[in-house]
Design a protein around this motif. Structure first.
Motif, PDB file in Angstrom:
ATOM      1  N   THR A  80       0.826  -1.213   0.000  1.00  0.00           N
ATOM      2  CA  THR A  80       0.000   0.000   0.000  1.00  0.00           C
ATOM      3  C   THR A  80       0.858   1.259   0.000  1.00  0.00           C
ATOM      4  O   THR A  80       0.534   2.240  -0.675  1.00  0.00           O
ATOM      5  CB  THR A  80      -0.942   0.019   1.221  1.00  0.00           C
ATOM      6  N   THR A  88       2.150   1.700  -3.471  1.00  0.00           N
ATOM      7  CA  THR A  88       1.125   2.073  -4.443  1.00  0.00           C
ATOM      8  C   THR A  88       0.585   3.486  -4.226  1.00  0.00           C
ATOM      9  O   THR A  88       0.441   4.260  -5.172  1.00  0.00           O
ATOM     10  CB  THR A  88      -0.058   1.085  -4.378  1.00  0.00           C
ATOM     11  N   SER A  89       0.272   3.818  -2.960  1.00  0.00           N
ATOM     12  CA  SER A  89      -0.404   5.096  -2.694  1.00  0.00           C
ATOM     13  C   SER A  89       0.319   5.986  -1.696  1.00  0.00           C
ATOM     14  O   SER A  89      -0.222   7.032  -1.313  1.00  0.00           O
ATOM     15  CB  SER A  89      -1.826   4.825  -2.188  1.00  0.00           C
ATOM     16  N   GLY A 139      -2.181   5.515   1.550  1.00  0.00           N
ATOM     17  CA  GLY A 139      -2.614   4.134   1.399  1.00  0.00           C
ATOM     18  C   GLY A 139      -3.313   3.541   2.608  1.00  0.00           C
ATOM     19  O   GLY A 139      -4.396   2.953   2.481  1.00  0.00           O
ATOM     20  N   GLN A 199      -7.311   4.229   3.357  1.00  0.00           N
ATOM     21  CA  GLN A 199      -8.386   3.837   2.454  1.00  0.00           C
ATOM     22  C   GLN A 199      -9.624   3.477   3.300  1.00  0.00           C
ATOM     23  O   GLN A 199      -9.586   2.575   4.116  1.00  0.00           O
ATOM     24  CB  GLN A 199      -7.948   2.631   1.625  1.00  0.00           C
ATOM     25  N   SER A 233      -9.629  -2.866  -4.010  1.00  0.00           N
ATOM     26  CA  SER A 233      -8.255  -2.842  -4.522  1.00  0.00           C
ATOM     27  C   SER A 233      -7.475  -1.669  -3.934  1.00  0.00           C
ATOM     28  O   SER A 233      -8.021  -0.580  -3.734  1.00  0.00           O
ATOM     29  CB  SER A 233      -8.267  -2.722  -6.048  1.00  0.00           C
ATOM     30  N   THR A 275      -5.173  -0.268  -5.518  1.00  0.00           N
ATOM     31  CA  THR A 275      -4.850   0.577  -6.671  1.00  0.00           C
ATOM     32  C   THR A 275      -6.054   1.460  -6.986  1.00  0.00           C
ATOM     33  O   THR A 275      -7.124   0.947  -7.340  1.00  0.00           O
ATOM     34  CB  THR A 275      -4.506  -0.271  -7.902  1.00  0.00           C
ATOM     35  N   GLU A 300      -8.447   0.851  -9.973  1.00  0.00           N
ATOM     36  CA  GLU A 300      -9.156  -0.431 -10.047  1.00  0.00           C
ATOM     37  C   GLU A 300     -10.293  -0.558  -9.039  1.00  0.00           C
ATOM     38  O   GLU A 300     -10.964  -1.581  -8.976  1.00  0.00           O
ATOM     39  CB  GLU A 300      -8.156  -1.576  -9.798  1.00  0.00           C
ATOM     40  N   ARG A 301     -10.541   0.469  -8.256  1.00  0.00           N
ATOM     41  CA  ARG A 301     -11.522   0.369  -7.172  1.00  0.00           C
ATOM     42  C   ARG A 301     -12.970   0.415  -7.663  1.00  0.00           C
ATOM     43  O   ARG A 301     -13.322   1.215  -8.524  1.00  0.00           O
ATOM     44  CB  ARG A 301     -11.302   1.491  -6.149  1.00  0.00           C
TER      45      ARG A 301
END
Length: 327
Positions: free
Chosen positions: A185, A188-189, A193, A196, A268, A270, A273-274
């Motif tokens: 996470t 990715t973010s 992250g 979320q 997800s 990402t 892709e959520r």
């Protein structure tokens, strides 16, 4: 001969600076006591309640079209069959590792809120009203959401992997541990992250903790009046009953929001892709899946967990707090 009287002993006043160094500030002491009591209670609630939480999250997030579990009991049995007892504790390292920070935040915020609400503008104190307890719970829920959200997020990401593996034979779990999930996470973010689902956690926590902690305190005060004693002297079954009642009221107040939170947190990592990027989008998608009933998936294990877990936790916090205060 005249009797010679001894000169009176000179009383040396302790300089204010020395006194300040000799004893820590009262606010810091109260914070430390609230934090320690909350940590002990948090560990207790995690050990007692995590299996129920695993069942709840899996029921909340399984496919409506191809459900893996027929209900809470079926989910419990299949989890034991497929994964053994460790399966019921999937993701437990996240809440256990986070208990010190989260429970310290929760109960120090609650203690601080009560002290703030019970202090007049001139610095004098006053007894808290019934409304004050609920206000303190609301403030506490909002503050604690920032500590709880990352813990819940990592826990949920790990808990849901078995559901997806059983739904899709081609599915490969992206993480083997909470540590792997943390790394993924952040990669990715970044720092965002772990948060979320924070918006849903805030929407859940403030009103839920108002009802939860407020009711716990009000029930204890009424019981103390009934028994003719101080709240710290209430019998253990009474305190545990107050905690269990508070836990039930917590979930009755906000369970549909918790379903939304679980959907967002198990989505997800990402962003592109959520399926559930926001609270309104998640609510619409879940409604399309099953209407009102979709918002009550996992409700029964949640209520089953509410009484023992919250009875144990709030009783532990209450008693540890009083022990620390009295010594």
């Amino acid at each position: 001969m005249e009797e010679v009287q001894a000169a009176p002993a000179v009383q040396m006043a302790t300089p204010p600076a020395a006194a300040a160094l000799a004893a820590p500030p009262s606010g810091l002491v109260k914070f430390a006591k609230d934090s320690f009591a909350g940590t002990v209670g948090g560990i207790a609630v995690t050990l007692v309640g995590h299996p129920f939480d695993t069942v709840k999250v899996r029921l909340q997030t399984q496919s409506m079209a191809k459900p893996i579990y027929g209900g809470a009991i079926d989910c419990f049995k299949k989890t034991l069959q497929w994964e053994g007892v460790p399966g019921l504790y999937k993701g437990v390292s996240s809440p256990l590792a986070g208990q010190m920070f989260f429970r310290a935040t929760l109960f120090s915020a609650f203690g601080g809120s009560k002290r703030w609400l019970g202090t007049n503008s001139d610095g004098t104190t006053r007894p808290l009203t019934t409304a004050d307890f609920y206000k303190a719970g609301f403030i506490t829920g909002a503050v604690a959401a920032f500590a709880e959200s990352p813990i819940d997020f990592y826990k949920s990401q790990i808990q849901v992997q078995m559901v997806r593996a059983k739904s899709d034979p081609a599915y490969k779990a992206p993480y083997t541990s909470v540590v792997d999930c943390v790394k993924a996470t952040l990669r990715t973010s970044g720092a965002r992250g772990p948060f979320q689902g924070l918006s849903a956690t805030l929407l859940r926590n403030a009103p839920a903790n108002s009802v939860y902690l407020g009711s716990f305190e009000v029930i204890k005060r009424q019981a103390a009046t009934h028994y003719g004693c101080e709240m710290k002297d209430l019998p253990a079954p009474v305190v545990m009953a107050a905690g269990g009642t508070g836990g039930i009221l917590y979930w009755l107040a906000i369970f549909p929001v918790d379903v939304i939170k679980s959907a967002m947190m198990t989505d997800s990592i990402t962003p592109a892709e959520r399926r559930y990027p926001s609270i309104p989008a998640t609510a619409r998608a879940l409604w399309a899946e099953g209407g009102v009933s979709r918002f009550y998936r996992g409700f029964s294990p949640c209520l089953m967990r509410a009484v023992p877990a919250n009875a144990v936790m709030l009783f532990t916090v209450d008693k540890v707090t009083h022990l620390l205060t009295d010594h």
